[in-house]
Design an enzyme around this catalytic site. Structure first.
Site, PDB file in Angstrom:
ATOM      1  N   HIS A 244     -10.594  50.822  34.372  1.00  0.00           N
ATOM      2  CA  HIS A 244     -11.275  51.853  33.568  1.00  0.00           C
ATOM      3  C   HIS A 244     -11.028  53.304  34.130  1.00  0.00           C
ATOM      4  O   HIS A 244     -11.420  53.470  35.557  1.00  0.00           O
ATOM      5  CB  HIS A 244     -12.769  51.641  33.239  1.00  0.00           C
ATOM      6  CG  HIS A 244     -13.188  52.427  32.169  1.00  0.00           C
ATOM      7  ND1 HIS A 244     -13.819  53.693  32.096  1.00  0.00           N
ATOM      8  CD2 HIS A 244     -13.574  52.352  30.732  1.00  0.00           C
ATOM      9  CE1 HIS A 244     -14.121  54.247  31.042  1.00  0.00           C
ATOM     10  NE2 HIS A 244     -13.986  53.348  30.186  1.00  0.00           N
TER      11      HIS A 244
ATOM     12  N   GLY B  52     -15.639  59.210  25.589  1.00  0.00           N
ATOM     13  CA  GLY B  52     -16.803  60.100  25.784  1.00  0.00           C
ATOM     14  C   GLY B  52     -16.984  61.337  25.173  1.00  0.00           C
ATOM     15  O   GLY B  52     -17.628  62.143  25.486  1.00  0.00           O
TER      16      GLY B  52
ATOM     17  N   GLU C 260     -13.375  55.624  34.460  1.00  0.00           N
ATOM     18  CA  GLU C 260     -14.413  55.991  35.096  1.00  0.00           C
ATOM     19  C   GLU C 260     -14.285  55.461  36.671  1.00  0.00           C
ATOM     20  O   GLU C 260     -14.751  56.072  37.567  1.00  0.00           O
ATOM     21  CB  GLU C 260     -15.617  55.781  34.304  1.00  0.00           C
ATOM     22  CG  GLU C 260     -15.855  56.578  33.138  1.00  0.00           C
ATOM     23  CD  GLU C 260     -16.784  56.163  32.221  1.00  0.00           C
ATOM     24  OE1 GLU C 260     -17.094  54.924  32.016  1.00  0.00           O
ATOM     25  OE2 GLU C 260     -16.373  56.770  30.956  1.00  0.00           O
TER      26      GLU C 260
ATOM     27  N   SER D 141     -13.865  57.268  22.130  1.00  0.00           N
ATOM     28  CA  SER D 141     -14.412  57.805  21.005  1.00  0.00           C
ATOM     29  C   SER D 141     -14.193  57.056  19.720  1.00  0.00           C
ATOM     30  O   SER D 141     -14.132  57.564  18.656  1.00  0.00           O
ATOM     31  CB  SER D 141     -14.071  59.222  20.774  1.00  0.00           C
ATOM     32  OG  SER D 141     -14.342  59.988  21.938  1.00  0.00           O
TER      33      SER D 141
ATOM     34  N   LYS E 174     -21.168  50.262  29.735  1.00  0.00           N
ATOM     35  CA  LYS E 174     -21.308  51.026  30.944  1.00  0.00           C
ATOM     36  C   LYS E 174     -22.603  51.019  31.987  1.00  0.00           C
ATOM     37  O   LYS E 174     -23.063  49.817  31.783  1.00  0.00           O
ATOM     38  CB  LYS E 174     -21.015  52.479  30.649  1.00  0.00           C
ATOM     39  CG  LYS E 174     -19.710  52.774  29.754  1.00  0.00           C
ATOM     40  CD  LYS E 174     -19.234  54.127  29.449  1.00  0.00           C
ATOM     41  CE  LYS E 174     -17.935  54.115  28.565  1.00  0.00           C
ATOM     42  NZ  LYS E 174     -17.298  55.107  28.786  1.00  0.00           N
TER      43      LYS E 174
HETATM   44  P1  PGA Z   1     -16.394  56.049  24.277  1.00  0.00           P
HETATM   45  O1  PGA Z   1     -15.968  55.071  25.609  1.00  0.00           O
HETATM   46  O2  PGA Z   1     -16.137  55.022  23.264  1.00  0.00           O
HETATM   47  O3  PGA Z   1     -17.946  56.291  24.850  1.00  0.00           O
HETATM   48  O4  PGA Z   1     -15.617  56.991  24.379  1.00  0.00           O
HETATM   49  C1  PGA Z   1     -14.616  54.272  25.707  1.00  0.00           C
HETATM   50  C2  PGA Z   1     -14.543  53.586  27.013  1.00  0.00           C
HETATM   51  O5  PGA Z   1     -15.129  54.224  27.881  1.00  0.00           O
HETATM   52  O6  PGA Z   1     -14.116  52.323  26.944  1.00  0.00           O
END
Ligand code: PGA
Length: 245
Positions: free
Chosen positions: A91, A165, A93, A207, A11
Site C-alpha cells: 500500500h 484519501g 502508505e 477515493s 487503515k
Molecule cells: P481511500 O483509500 O478510499 O480513502 O482513498 C483507499 C486506499 O488507501 O486503499
C-alpha cells in the site's frame, strides 16, 4: 470467471467499539454477489474471525519472514492463524511511511503466499509520473518486482497515489487504460518466474465513494474495488457492495 470483490481497508481505525457495526454489516450483506473482504487493524482480526460470516478477513501488511527478531512486526503465518485469508502488501502508505520498495513488497507477497494467504498487491503511480507520461512504465516496473515468485494466486490493486484519501478519483477512461495495461502486463512481466498464469483479479482503489463506484466497476478489466475512507461506515460501504452485485 473472476468473481467481483469489494475490499474495505480500515487503515489505523477501529476498536472493539466497532464490533457491533461489523456484525450489522455482516447481517446486511446481499446473499449473492461480490466477495466482501474487510481488512481491520491486526489487533481485531482474531476477534472478528469468530463473527465474520460471509465476510472474508484480510490484514493490511505482513513481514517477509515467518518469525524472528523483528520487534513490532507480524508475520503472514500469524495473520493466517488469527483468521485472515488475504493480506494487502505494498500500500502506498506503507511505501511512504515505512520506506517499502517494490522488492520488499515482492518478498512480502511471496511470504503471504507461503503462509496460505492471498496477497493483494498494490501498485500505483505518483502524480508527477502521470504528468510526465511515465505512469505505464512505472506500473510495469512496479508490477514486475512486486509480484510474488512461485505463486499466481493473487489480487492486484491499482491505486494511483494521487487519488488515495484525496477525493480525486481518476476518470473511468484513465482507469480503463491502466487496467487493460496491467492485464497485459500480468502475462508479460517475467523476471524470476513472476508471471501470473491464472486469471488475476484487478481492483481499483483511491477515493471510491457510493457515487463513483458504479462507473469504476463498469470498467472492463476491473474486477472490484479497494475502499478506504468509505469502508468505515455501513452507510457508505454497503451501497458500494450492492453496486457490485
Ligand atoms: P481511500 O483509500 O478510499 O480513502 O482513498 C483507499 C486506499 O488507501 O486503499
Amino acid at each position: 470467471m473472476r468473481r467481483r470483490m469489494i475490499v474495505g481497508n480500515w487503515k489505523m481505525h477501529g476498536s472493539a467499539a466497532e464490533l457491533a457495526a461489523f456484525e450489522a454489516l455482516r447481517d446486511s450483506l446481499p446473499e449473492e454477489g461480490a466477495e466482501v473482504v474487510v481488512c481491520p487493524p491486526a489487533t481485531l482480526i482474531a476477534e472478528l474471525a469468530g463473527r465474520s460470516g460471509r465476510i472474508a478477513l484480510g490484514a493490511q501488511d505482513c513481514h517477509w519472514r515467518p518469525s524472528g527478531a523483528h520487534t513490532g512486526d507480524v508475520s503472514a503465518e500469524m495473520l493466517a492463524e488469527a483468521g485472515a485469508r488475504y493480506v494487502i502488501v505494498g500500500h502506498s502508505e506503507r511505501r511512504d511511511n515505512h520506506g517499502e520498495d517494490d522488492g520488499l513488497v515482492g518478498d512480502k507477497a511471496a511470504a503471504a503466499a507461503r503462509a496460505g494467504l492471498v496477497p493483494i498487491v498494490c501498485v500505483g503511480e505518483r502524480l508527477f509520473e502521470r504528468e510526465e507520461g511515465r505512469h505505464l512504465d512505472r506500473l510495469e516496473e512496479s508490477l514486475s518486482r512486486s509480484l510474488p515468485t512461485g505463486s499466481d494466486n493473487l489480487v492486484v490493486a491499482y491505486e494511483p497515489v494521487w487519488a488515495i484519501g484525496t477525493g480525486k478519483a481518476p476518470t473511468p477512461e484513465q482507469v480503463a487504460e491502466v487496467a487493460g495495461f496491467l492485464r497485459d502486463a500480468l502475462g508479460r512481466v517475467n523476471p524470476e518466474g513472476r508471471r501470473a498464469a491464472r486469471p488475476v483479479r484487478i481492483l481499483y482503489g483511491g477515493s471510491v465513494t457510493p457515487d463513483n463506484c458504479a462507473a469504476l466497476l463498469a470498467v472492463e478489466d476491473i474486477d472490484g474495488l479497494l475502499v478506504g475512507g468509505a469502508s468505515l461506515r455501513s452507510e457508505t460501504f454497503l451501497p458500494i457492495v450492492e453496486s457490485a452485485r
